[in-house]
Design a protein around this motif. Structure first.
Motif, mmCIF file in Angstrom:
data_model
loop_
_atom_site.group_PDB
_atom_site.id
_atom_site.type_symbol
_atom_site.label_atom_id
_atom_site.label_comp_id
_atom_site.label_asym_id
_atom_site.label_seq_id
_atom_site.Cartn_x
_atom_site.Cartn_y
_atom_site.Cartn_z
ATOM 1 N N THR A 204 -5.268 8.919 -2.761
ATOM 2 C CA THR A 204 -3.910 8.461 -2.488
ATOM 3 C C THR A 204 -3.728 8.148 -1.010
ATOM 4 O O THR A 204 -4.193 8.884 -0.136
ATOM 5 C CB THR A 204 -2.900 9.539 -2.922
ATOM 6 N N ASP A 205 -3.046 7.035 -0.732
ATOM 7 C CA ASP A 205 -2.697 6.650 0.633
ATOM 8 C C ASP A 205 -1.198 6.820 0.843
ATOM 9 O O ASP A 205 -0.406 6.555 -0.059
ATOM 10 C CB ASP A 205 -3.065 5.185 0.908
ATOM 11 N N THR A 206 -0.827 7.249 2.035
ATOM 12 C CA THR A 206 0.586 7.376 2.400
ATOM 13 C C THR A 206 0.840 6.603 3.684
ATOM 14 O O THR A 206 0.094 6.739 4.654
ATOM 15 C CB THR A 206 0.990 8.851 2.586
ATOM 16 N N TYR A 207 1.884 5.765 3.651
ATOM 17 C CA TYR A 207 2.243 4.959 4.809
ATOM 18 C C TYR A 207 3.728 5.114 5.102
ATOM 19 O O TYR A 207 4.536 5.381 4.205
ATOM 20 C CB TYR A 207 1.975 3.467 4.552
ATOM 21 N N GLN A 208 4.075 4.918 6.346
ATOM 22 C CA GLN A 208 5.480 4.788 6.735
ATOM 23 C C GLN A 208 5.547 3.649 7.742
ATOM 24 O O GLN A 208 5.292 3.824 8.936
ATOM 25 C CB GLN A 208 6.027 6.092 7.336
ATOM 26 N N LEU A 209 5.857 2.462 7.222
ATOM 27 C CA LEU A 209 5.762 1.231 8.000
ATOM 28 C C LEU A 209 7.136 0.752 8.446
ATOM 29 O O LEU A 209 8.141 0.967 7.749
ATOM 30 C CB LEU A 209 5.081 0.145 7.167
ATOM 31 N N SER A 222 8.881 5.936 3.261
ATOM 32 C CA SER A 222 7.547 6.475 3.030
ATOM 33 C C SER A 222 6.991 5.877 1.747
ATOM 34 O O SER A 222 7.682 5.802 0.726
ATOM 35 C CB SER A 222 7.592 7.996 2.924
ATOM 36 N N SER A 223 5.747 5.429 1.783
ATOM 37 C CA SER A 223 5.109 4.803 0.620
ATOM 38 C C SER A 223 3.827 5.553 0.285
ATOM 39 O O SER A 223 2.980 5.768 1.150
ATOM 40 C CB SER A 223 4.786 3.335 0.932
ATOM 41 N N THR A 224 3.721 5.945 -0.986
ATOM 42 C CA THR A 224 2.519 6.604 -1.482
ATOM 43 C C THR A 224 1.938 5.749 -2.591
ATOM 44 O O THR A 224 2.660 5.339 -3.503
ATOM 45 C CB THR A 224 2.835 8.003 -2.016
ATOM 46 N N ALA A 238 2.270 2.377 -6.948
ATOM 47 C CA ALA A 238 2.980 2.947 -5.795
ATOM 48 C C ALA A 238 4.304 3.536 -6.240
ATOM 49 O O ALA A 238 4.842 3.180 -7.293
ATOM 50 C CB ALA A 238 3.209 1.880 -4.725
ATOM 51 N N ASN A 239 4.840 4.439 -5.423
ATOM 52 C CA ASN A 239 6.133 5.028 -5.758
ATOM 53 C C ASN A 239 7.239 3.995 -5.594
ATOM 54 O O ASN A 239 7.291 3.253 -4.613
ATOM 55 C CB ASN A 239 6.418 6.256 -4.882
ATOM 56 N N ALA A 240 8.126 3.929 -6.590
ATOM 57 C CA ALA A 240 9.190 2.932 -6.584
ATOM 58 C C ALA A 240 10.134 3.105 -5.405
ATOM 59 O O ALA A 240 10.726 2.137 -4.919
ATOM 60 C CB ALA A 240 9.975 2.994 -7.893
ATOM 61 N N SER A 241 10.289 4.335 -4.908
ATOM 62 C CA SER A 241 11.222 4.588 -3.809
ATOM 63 C C SER A 241 10.768 3.952 -2.504
ATOM 64 O O SER A 241 11.539 3.876 -1.546
ATOM 65 C CB SER A 241 11.404 6.097 -3.608
ATOM 66 N N SER A 242 9.504 3.473 -2.470
ATOM 67 C CA SER A 242 9.039 2.805 -1.259
ATOM 68 C C SER A 242 9.607 1.402 -1.134
ATOM 69 O O SER A 242 9.469 0.757 -0.097
ATOM 70 C CB SER A 242 7.512 2.725 -1.261
ATOM 71 N N HIS A 243 10.266 0.922 -2.208
ATOM 72 C CA HIS A 243 10.885 -0.400 -2.162
ATOM 73 C C HIS A 243 12.348 -0.257 -2.598
ATOM 74 O O HIS A 243 13.049 0.597 -2.105
ATOM 75 C CB HIS A 243 10.098 -1.393 -3.009
ATOM 76 N N GLY A 244 12.801 -1.110 -3.492
ATOM 77 C CA GLY A 244 14.222 -1.125 -3.799
ATOM 78 C C GLY A 244 15.014 -1.782 -2.685
ATOM 79 O O GLY A 244 16.194 -1.496 -2.483
#
Length: 311
Positions: A204-209, A222-224, A238-244
């Motif tokens: 798993t990768d985690t980003y905060q761009l 935060s995107s996982t 990917a987790n949906a909360s990283s977009h929307g």
């Protein structure tokens, strides 16, 4: 890429005849990424101008029995297909009524992972055991739905490769390198795709761009995510909360947001080409990622080649 032999991609089965029906070949990466759109010509025009793809027009009538209905009915599939020399085909499909019972025509970008198989019936037991349900079936096509609205399409007559045509767009992005999926429950979808498609996953990768959105606002969610070990195309969950973000569709029980992911050495130039083609700009991480949504809600993400999945 589709095989040209007899217009089909036929997966060789080396199992003994007594066990072949029990152990069908693993589906793995999709042969095509299919988007169902309300107006195939409008969607095609924007994708061609925005990505450099050159599509071939096809029509086909299939006879489908939709789940919950007793009688089969003819359904017209009006398609535009881009089948590059390498990588997955991209298919834009307009589905006539009553096809909406299988592939919704509600205006959102509904994606299907499409597979060319020799016999659609051979996979029924495997997909049911993985927890998918069959929502439509015909003589040579079957459509299955799973966790978070993921749609798997099995087809004995996916289109053969068309002769290559030179793109008129300044930048030809080529084939999508990945299909990114944004379910409400990433763990459930990843587990089901593992069972149904025999995919294996990277860590798993985690980003905060630092995103800049279309209205000028700045956000850093935060995107996982996890990506399949192999491509093309790679499958990313990917987790949906990283977009929307404003302008994007939201995940639901039977709706799975997605992005076609392309790689480019110059994301800024690709961003300008997509905007010039009339796609709606959603947001960007400058020089690294850009997001657009086109006619028919076909979603396109361009990432820098350094950020794209690698073998």
């Amino acid at each position: 890429m589709f095989a040209a032999a007899a217009g089909l991609l036929i997966t060789a089965v080396t199992a003994h005849p007594a066990t072949a029906s029990i152990c069908p070949p693993a589906l793995g990466q999709p042969d095509a990424i299919t988007y169902v759109v309300p107006d195939v010509q409008a969607a095609r025009q924007q994708v061609e101008r925005g990505t450099g793809a050159v599509f071939t027009s096809l029509q086909r009538t299939v006879t489908l029995t939709v789940s919950g209905q007793r009688t089969a009915q003819p359904v017209m599939l009006t398609a535009s297909v881009y089948d590059p020399p390498q990588g997955p085909a991209l298919e834009l499909v307009q589905v006539s009524s009553p096809g909406s019972g299988a592939w919704s025509g509600d205006g959102r970008g509904h994606v299907a992972l499409s597979y060319s198989v020799a016999d659609v019936r051979r996979y029924a037991s495997e997909l049911r055991r993985a927890g998918l349900r069959q929502i439509a079936t015909g003589e040579d096509i079957a459509i299955w739905r799973g966790a978070g609205g993921v749609t798997i399409r099995l087809d004995e007559h996916l289109p053969a490769a068309a002769p290559p045509v030179t793109s008129a767009a300044p930048i030809n992005l080529g084939a999508p390198v990945s299909i990114a999926l944004y379910p409400c429950d990433p763990a459930a979808l990843t587990a089901q795709l593992t069972r149904a498609l025999s995919l294996s996953w990277r860590s798993t990768d985690t980003y905060q761009l630092p995103w800049t959105l279309a209205d000028g606002s700045a956000v850093s969610p935060s995107s996982t995510s996890t990506t399949s070990q192999t491509g093309l195309p790679y499958v990313t969950v990917a987790n949906a909360s990283s977009h929307g973000f404003p302008g994007e569709d939201i995940c639901g029980i039977d709706y799975l947001p997605s992005y076609l992911v392309y790689a480019a050495s110059d994301v800024t130039a690709a961003n300008a080409q997509l905007a010039g083609a009339g796609l709606q700009f959603i947001g960007t991480v400058p020089a690294l990622i850009t997001l657009h949504i086109g006619a028919g809600r076909v979603p396109i993400q361009v990432v820098h080649t350094s950020f794209a999945p690698q073998s």
